[in-house]
Design an enzyme around this catalytic site. Structure first.
Site, PDB file in Angstrom:
ATOM      1  N   ASP A   1       0.848  -1.095   0.050  1.00  0.00           N
ATOM      2  CA  ASP A   1       0.070   0.150  -0.002  1.00  0.00           C
ATOM      3  C   ASP A   1       0.857   1.427  -0.014  1.00  0.00           C
ATOM      4  OD1 ASP A   1      -2.415   1.392   0.007  1.00  0.00           O
ATOM      5  OD2 ASP A   1      -3.001   0.581   1.824  1.00  0.00           O
TER       6      ASP A   1
ATOM      7  N   ASP B   1     -10.709   1.848  -3.699  1.00  0.00           N
ATOM      8  CA  ASP B   1     -10.996   1.660  -2.356  1.00  0.00           C
ATOM      9  C   ASP B   1     -13.008   1.591  -2.494  1.00  0.00           C
ATOM     10  OD1 ASP B   1      -9.021   1.226  -1.231  1.00  0.00           O
ATOM     11  OD2 ASP B   1      -8.994   3.048  -0.015  1.00  0.00           O
TER      12      ASP B   1
HETATM   13  C1  DGJ Z   1      -6.081   1.829   1.903  1.00  0.00           C
HETATM   14  C2  DGJ Z   1      -6.050   0.679   0.980  1.00  0.00           C
HETATM   15  O1  DGJ Z   1      -6.887   1.073  -0.190  1.00  0.00           O
HETATM   16  C3  DGJ Z   1      -7.200  -0.200   1.562  1.00  0.00           C
HETATM   17  O2  DGJ Z   1      -7.708  -0.999   1.049  1.00  0.00           O
HETATM   18  C4  DGJ Z   1      -6.662  -0.498   3.129  1.00  0.00           C
HETATM   19  O3  DGJ Z   1      -5.761  -1.492   2.773  1.00  0.00           O
HETATM   20  C5  DGJ Z   1      -6.221   0.762   3.956  1.00  0.00           C
HETATM   21  N1  DGJ Z   1      -5.347   1.370   3.133  1.00  0.00           N
HETATM   22  C6  DGJ Z   1      -5.451   0.054   5.002  1.00  0.00           C
HETATM   23  O4  DGJ Z   1      -5.248   1.114   5.607  1.00  0.00           O
END
Ligand code: DGJ
Length: 730
Positions: A466, A532
């Site tokens: 991430d 997301d």
């Molecule tokens: C941002 C990501 O896009 C999410 O899927 C998740 O992993 C969160 N970070 C976790 O903090």
């Protein structure tokens, strides 16, 4: 295939030709790019130019060599071309560099890092020498014949006796006539990535891109220039992308002579790369393609290129259950083991432990950098849960955000100087975190070692990598562009080391969803978290926009709860499943809380997905409607032999009075019979490929895919349905 004959270079791919010539003044002049033409005809493309009737500049008293009207392969600043140029250089002696063609070489290995072992079929480099300084610029073209893709980049070699400032370096310039073309870019924001945007190209310049240090959710590096009337299925189109994950620039303009100039490369706003004497600079690769059958044709070229030449990992991608929306930070051995039990029962193949498992991380204010398990949550260490998961024959995945550091972390307390931060000014943070200085070799070593340890200690099969904040405080002004570039190169070095060392570990790319959905990351992560936002209505737009430049095989789509955690919009489970299945399906549901009936629905979805997933990779994917304009998104995916495939339809609004949907299929064998049916075989027809392509597939009126008969109609917005396509006989 590349030929250079009678001063004309012709680059042929399967269906396209790209031609340029070298002028008598040593410039490379673009002649043609488009559908394939025979070799040896390049001469007819050279325009006879006459006396210029305008106040333009010309070369060496030759009034027929009007610089502003030429279609150059690459333009250098301050040499009479009043359009934006591709390269701006400066050294202590000034800023005028007289570049002239010197020689060419076919078949040499390219110096780029990311193209290594990517299987181009041919290459040519043109060498330009500076007449007034010891500087060489090489223009490279790599040919990816089967996918009709050509990639271009430049290498600057500073053999002079002083430092050279590169203020601007585009990877590619393509000049062509303006015939009313439009520009299509893919823009958005967090949770709204890659929405399609059309721009008229007036006599002006459209410059967009990103200056945040990442390829960004705001403007993806992929774009299209297509004929005025072009659509998904019609029109000459050119598509472009950049093998790069940092700040980038797209620049498209039309001049007073009605030439178009298209460029892409590293964002030039604030860029200045200091090239010491004896050193060289290689730009990222720009990827270009042409298709004469609309956006689908260029998309399909890009899909093939990405699957064959960008994505290196060739193993299976498991159907994963990710813990994020299921438990967020409230993660523990107990919860994960319960999820694992259920996941196995339901047919999942991997379990990915998302954020919250490490340090003292109970929210987003701490612990990034402390990559050891939180013993309150996992009292017997992460090995225990990893073993538990793997004993069930599920792959074990783990979330990391390696490029970041929290102020509240052991790592920061020990090595605060590793964070990118300028003392003495007000601090800017994003999500309570700072970025690590990856250009520092100690940081790179630390990351490679700590990630290697995690992989080995916990026997990790899968990493979700991430990246959740953009850049701000870098030693401001001009140096920042160089820093941002060096940062990305350092990131690639880390990823290169790790993927070479652990070729079987799958890396999922992620940046607050799809903020780094680009060809650079795809070299190392075969799949990227698309967004997301998992609400199907939003997702249909995001996945459709993404499909213009990227194959569905690299998009991760999760089945998530309804109402959606991002939009609070409620959707039928089947719709969530249908949209998630167009790509790499996974889930973020808390399956331990699902009812038996829900679990059946999702287990069935997994079973069905296992039947179609071999189509996802290598399929020919087409958009059969423009869902950004129309009420329906309609997608068709067919396997390579055109035997098996599926159609997914997402219907935004249920209109009480509406015609039957008629869908003209594509890419079928005309003479073969196909059976097309929905999941419950409420709708089923058999027809020849020719009929399905020319007349179309006519769906029952008001059909939403779930009704047994028309009396059971409900008014439902946001519905999806999937139809199977199966070749049955001659
Ligand atoms: C941002 C990501 O896009 C999410 O899927 C998740 O992993 C969160 N970070 C976790 O903090």
């Amino acid at each position: 295939m590349i030929t250079f004959k009678d001063n004309i270079c012709q680059i042929n791919t399967l269906n396209t030709s790209y031609l340029f010539t070298i002028t008598k003044y040593g410039d490379a002049m673009q002649l043609y790019y488009g559908a394939k033409i025979p070799n040896g005809e390049g001469n007819v493309l050279i325009q006879k130019r006459s006396l210029l009737l305008v106040n333009s500049l010309y070369m060496d008293k030759d009034v027929s060599y009007g610089i502003d009207d030429m279609q150059f392969e690459y333009s250098y600043a301050h040499r009479g071309d009043s359009r934006p140029c591709a390269m701006t250089l400066r050294n202590e002696n000034g800023e005028v560099f007289d570049m002239v063609f010197d020689c060419y070489k076919i078949g040499e290995n390219p110096p780029t890092k990311l193209t290594k072992s990517h299987g181009h079929s041919d290459s040519i480099k043109l060498v330009f020498k500076c007449l007034n300084s010891d500087i060489i610029v090489e223009h490279w073209y790599l040919v990816y014949e089967d996918s009709d893709v050509i990639s271009r980049f430049v290498r600057v070699i500073n053999n002079s006796n002083c430092e050279l400032d590169i203020f601007k370096v585009m990877s590619m310039q393509l000049d062509m006539e303006y015939n009313g073309q439009k520009l299509i870019t893919f823009n958005g924001a967090w949770g709204r990535e890659r929405y399609k945007n059309c721009h008229e190209i007036a006599q002006c310049r459209i410059v967009c891109g990103s200056n945040t240090g990442m390829s960004s959710a705001e403007c993806n590096p992929f774009f299209i220039v297509g004929e005025q009337t072009s659509s998904n299925t019609k029109g000459d189109c050119f598509a472009f992308n950049l093998v790069y994950s940092g700040s980038h620039e797209i620049s498209v303009g039309r001049d007073s002579f009605d030439n178009l100039r298209i460029m892409n490369g590293i964002n030039s706003d604030g860029f200045c790369y200091k090239l010491a004497k004896g050193c060289e600079f290689v730009s990222p690769e720009s990827v270009i393609t042409f298709g004469k059958d609309g956006y689908n044709s260029v998309s399909q070229n890009m899909h093939k290129f990405i699957e064959n030449n960008i994505v290196r990992y060739k193993g299976t991608i498991p159907i994963m259950l990710n813990t994020w929306e299921a438990v967020y930070f409230d993660i523990s051995y107990e919860k994960v083991s319960q999820i694992a039990d259920k996941a196995k029962e339901m047919g999942f193949e991997a379990l990915v432990i998302d954020d919250g498992w490490f340090g003292v991380r109970n929210d987003d204010t701490s612990s990034l950098g402390d990559w050891f398990e939180n013993t309150a949550k996992f009292p017997n260490g992460l090995e225990q849960i990893s073993k538990y998961i793997q004993n069930k024959d599920l792959k074990f995945g783990i979330w990391l955000e390696p490029e970041m550091i929290s102020e509240n972390s052991d790592l920061y307390r020990k090595n605060s100087h590793w964070a990118i931060k300028i003392d003495g000014i007000r601090e800017i943070v994003g999500r309570n975190q700072m970025i690590l200085d990856l250009t520092n070799v100690d940081v790179r070593e630390y990351l490679i070692n700590s990630i290697s340890q995690i992989i080995e200690k916990y026997n990790v099969d899968y990493i979700k990598w991430d990246y959740n904040r953009r850049f701000s405080d870098i030693a401001g002004g001009r140096k920042s562009g160089q820093y941002l570039h060096e940062y990305i190169m350092s990131l690639y070095e880390i990823l290169e080391t790790l993927t070479t060392k652990y070729p079987n570990v799958i890396i999922e790319g992620c940046a607050s969803g799809g903020g780094r959905f680009d060809l650079g990351m795809l070299c190392y992560s075969p799949i990227i978290w698309t967004s997301d936002n998992t609400n199907p209505h939003s997702r249909a737009h995001i996945q459709d926009g993404t499909s213009y430049g990227y194959p569905i095989s690299v998009m991760i789509n999760h089945i998530s709860p309804s109402p959606s955690h991002q939009t609070a919009r409620a959707t039928l489970p089947q719709t969530v499943i249908d949209i998630a299945s167009v790509g790499r399906m996974g889930s973020q549901l808390d399956i331990t809380k699902c009812s038996e009936q829900e679990c059946d629905i999702y287990s069935n979805a997994i079973k069905n997905y296992k039947n179609i997933r071999n189509i996802i990779h290598g399929c020919s994917f087409s958009r059969l409607s423009d869902g950004f304009v129309q009420n329906d998104f309609v997608w068709q995916a067919m396997d390579e032999q055109c035997n098996n495939g599926f159609i997914t339809i997402f219907h935004k609004r249920f209109n009480t009075v509406s015609k039957s949907l008629k869908i003209k299929l594509t890419g079928l064998n005309a003479d073969i019979n196909y059976n097309v049916y929905d999941r419950n075989r409420n709708f089923e027809i058999t027809a020849k490929g020719a009929t399905l392509m020319n007349v179309g597939l006519v769906l029952p009126q008001n059909y939403q895919g779930n009704e047994k008969n028309s009396n059971s109609l409900m008014l439902i917005d946001d519905t999806a349905l999937t139809l199977t396509i199966q070749a049955i006989s001659k």
